[in-house]
Motif scaffolding. Structure first.
Motif, PDB file in Angstrom:
ATOM      1  N   ARG A   1       0.838  -1.209   0.000  1.00  0.00           N
ATOM      2  CA  ARG A   1       0.000   0.000   0.000  1.00  0.00           C
ATOM      3  C   ARG A   1       0.875   1.263   0.000  1.00  0.00           C
ATOM      4  NH1 ARG A   1      -2.941  -1.443   3.864  1.00  0.00           N
ATOM      5  NH2 ARG A   1      -1.967  -0.270   5.561  1.00  0.00           N
TER       6      ARG A   1
ATOM      7  N   THR B   1       1.113   4.181  -2.974  1.00  0.00           N
ATOM      8  CA  THR B   1       0.485   5.468  -2.630  1.00  0.00           C
ATOM      9  C   THR B   1       1.506   6.549  -2.288  1.00  0.00           C
ATOM     10  OG1 THR B   1       0.306   4.785  -0.317  1.00  0.00           O
ATOM     11  CG2 THR B   1      -1.581   4.339  -1.723  1.00  0.00           C
TER      12      THR B   1
ATOM     13  N   ARG C   1      -4.446   4.977  -2.690  1.00  0.00           N
ATOM     14  CA  ARG C   1      -4.921   4.790  -1.314  1.00  0.00           C
ATOM     15  C   ARG C   1      -6.413   4.444  -1.275  1.00  0.00           C
ATOM     16  NH1 ARG C   1      -2.239   6.356   2.996  1.00  0.00           N
ATOM     17  NH2 ARG C   1      -0.901   7.711   1.743  1.00  0.00           N
TER      18      ARG C   1
END
Lengths: 175, 178
Positions: A44, A48, A87
């Motif tokens: 993640r 992001t 995100r």
């Protein structure tokens, strides 16, 4: 990200996948990717982090999904990541899945299992959940080792928990 | 014949050896009367006055003595009464002191009884709390150890066959649940 923007992205992805005629595969692949993103902080963060160039982030997506997902899925994920919305990818995918299910008049059934389910098991499980909830379901299976064993199925607001993790937690609580 | 006549008729003497001349008697008598009269007039009142004053002084002294005696008797009675009052007061004070001491003793015993009961109750509660806490801690420790043991053993127990059995069991139960 605002709710409208998430809904806009979800609608766009859905229309593209439907236009490509791969909505079922794309929906399923995106759902799995979204769950993977939720459980992996490293992935993640990589997708992001604004300090990482867009080309590099797209390369990560290519490396992650290349050969494992359809081209449409890879392109759609790259588009979202390049747009700086990595995100929000899980939320966008969830809306996409809901939209796809609604189009087929199905209820999303999120199933978490410690092991992969065979096609036959998925078919029987979908039928069983439809029987239990009275709704036709769009089964989305997530392999989640944290459940240890058994299955946790979520259909709308209904949670059917047959996991070893929950039983173990109950035993620990009683102890 | 009177004595004066016999004496006057002594022929050896022209004048009586015993009796003075008449004139002398007269003068002497007058002089005696005058002296006695003077004494009666001037000395007797002074003497009477002296005696009266002495009598009065003695009477006063007697009265003063009587008064002193009365005062002394009154004082003696007062002292005797005071002695009696002191004895009574002493007895009363002793009785009060005894009463108060008895009350203090009774209160002290009652308070001590209550405090002992409270201490016993508190000690019992503390013991029960400590026992419960020890039991809770023991239970928590058992839970913790059991949790560690389960986490360590479970992966080896949940082999592929068991996992499939769990999945099949879930499907069967959910399918039969409506």
């Amino acid at each position: 990200m605002s709710d409208n923007r998430i809904e806009g992205y979800a609608r766009a992805l859905f229309e593209i996948a439907r236009a490509e005629g791969t909505i079922d595969e794309v929906e399923d692949e995106l759902f799995r990717l979204a769950r993977t993103l939720e459980s992996s902080d490293a992935l993640r963060n990589a997708l992001t982090d604004e300090k990482i160039p867009v080309a590099r982030r797209e390369g990560i997506v290519e490396d992650l999904l290349g050969g494992k997902a359809t081209g449409t899925t890879v392109q759609l994920v790259s588009m979202v990541v390049a747009g700086g919305r990595g995100r929000d990818l899980p939320a966008i995918v969830d809306r996409l899945v809901q939209r796809a299910s609604s189009a087929k008049q199905l209820e999303v059934a999120e199933v978490r299992s410690a092991v992969e389910l065979t096609a036959d098991q998925q078919t029987r499980l979908a039928a069983a959940l439809a029987n239990a909830t009275g709704k036709q379901v769009n089964l989305k299976v997530v392999v989640d080792p944290s459940v240890l064993g058994g299955i946790v199925a979520t259909v709308g607001d209904t949670v059917i928990d047959g996991s070893i993790r929950t039983r173990l937690d109950n035993v620990k609580g009683r102890l | 014949m009177s004595l004066f006549s016999i004496l006057a008729n002594d022929p050896a003497q022209t004048h009586s050896w015993l009796l003075p001349e008449n004139a002398e008697i007269i003068y002497g008598g007058i002089a005696s009367v005058l002296v006695i009269g003077g004494l009666v007039k001037f000395a007797f009142p002074q003497f009477t006055k002296f005696l009266n004053a002495r009598t009065e002084r003695i009477q006063k002294e007697l009265d003063a003595s009587a008064s002193d005696l009365s005062t002394a008797q009154t004082d003696a009675a007062g002292i005797r009464q005071a002695l009696g009052d002191i004895a009574g007061e002493r007895a009363r004070l002793l009785a009060d002191a005894n009463t108060q001491a008895a009350a203090v003793l009774t209160d002290g015993r009652a308070r001590l009884t209550v405090e002992i009961a409270e201490l016993e109750a508190r000690a019992t509660a503390d013991i029960e709390t400590a026992a419960a806490r020890g039991s809770d801690e023991l239970r928590a420790e058992i839970g913790r150890v059991a949790s560690i043991a389960v986490d360590a053993v479970l992966p080896s127990v949940l082999d592929g066959a068991t996992q499939q059995a769990l999945v099949e069991n879930f499907i069967s139960k959910v399918g039969a649940s409506r």
